[in-house]
Design a protein around this motif. Sequence first.
Motif, PDB file in Angstrom:
ATOM      1  N   TRP A  37     -22.933   7.219   3.450  1.00 29.16           N
ATOM      2  CA  TRP A  37     -23.549   6.512   2.405  1.00 29.16           C
ATOM      3  C   TRP A  37     -22.120   5.689   1.857  1.00 29.16           C
ATOM      4  O   TRP A  37     -21.279   6.117   1.363  1.00 29.16           O
ATOM      5  N   GLU A  57     -21.232   2.762  -0.565  1.00 27.64           N
ATOM      6  CA  GLU A  57     -21.637   2.505  -1.954  1.00 27.64           C
ATOM      7  C   GLU A  57     -21.857   0.740  -1.886  1.00 27.64           C
ATOM      8  O   GLU A  57     -21.143  -0.011  -1.109  1.00 27.64           O
ATOM      9  N   SER A  58     -23.170   0.243  -2.235  1.00 30.51           N
ATOM     10  CA  SER A  58     -23.387  -1.123  -2.179  1.00 30.51           C
ATOM     11  C   SER A  58     -23.795  -1.490  -0.688  1.00 30.51           C
ATOM     12  O   SER A  58     -24.002  -2.952  -1.023  1.00 30.51           O
ATOM     13  N   ARG A  59     -23.735  -0.668   0.210  1.00 28.70           N
ATOM     14  CA  ARG A  59     -24.034  -1.407   1.653  1.00 28.70           C
ATOM     15  C   ARG A  59     -25.171  -0.458   2.310  1.00 28.70           C
ATOM     16  O   ARG A  59     -25.903  -0.896   3.128  1.00 28.70           O
ATOM     17  N   GLY A  60     -25.151   0.865   1.955  1.00 22.91           N
ATOM     18  CA  GLY A  60     -26.370   1.751   2.304  1.00 22.91           C
ATOM     19  C   GLY A  60     -25.429   2.827   3.469  1.00 22.91           C
ATOM     20  O   GLY A  60     -24.439   2.906   3.637  1.00 22.91           O
TER      21      GLY A  60
END
Length: 49
Positions: free
Chosen positions: A12, A14-17
């Motif tokens: 995961w 962060e902020s991108r998926g």
Amino acid sequence: MLPRTCVLDAAWVESRGWALLEANAAWGAGLNGCDAAEAARCIAEATRA
């Protein structure tokens, strides 16, 4: 299409998926958060002729 005995490492971001980190042969994968019975099933499938 992936081989039936391939395992994927994902993370995961962060902020991108979700992101694919790498693909490995089943016997080269660690059991980090994996179901050991499912990993064993995958390895057994990889050894069939």
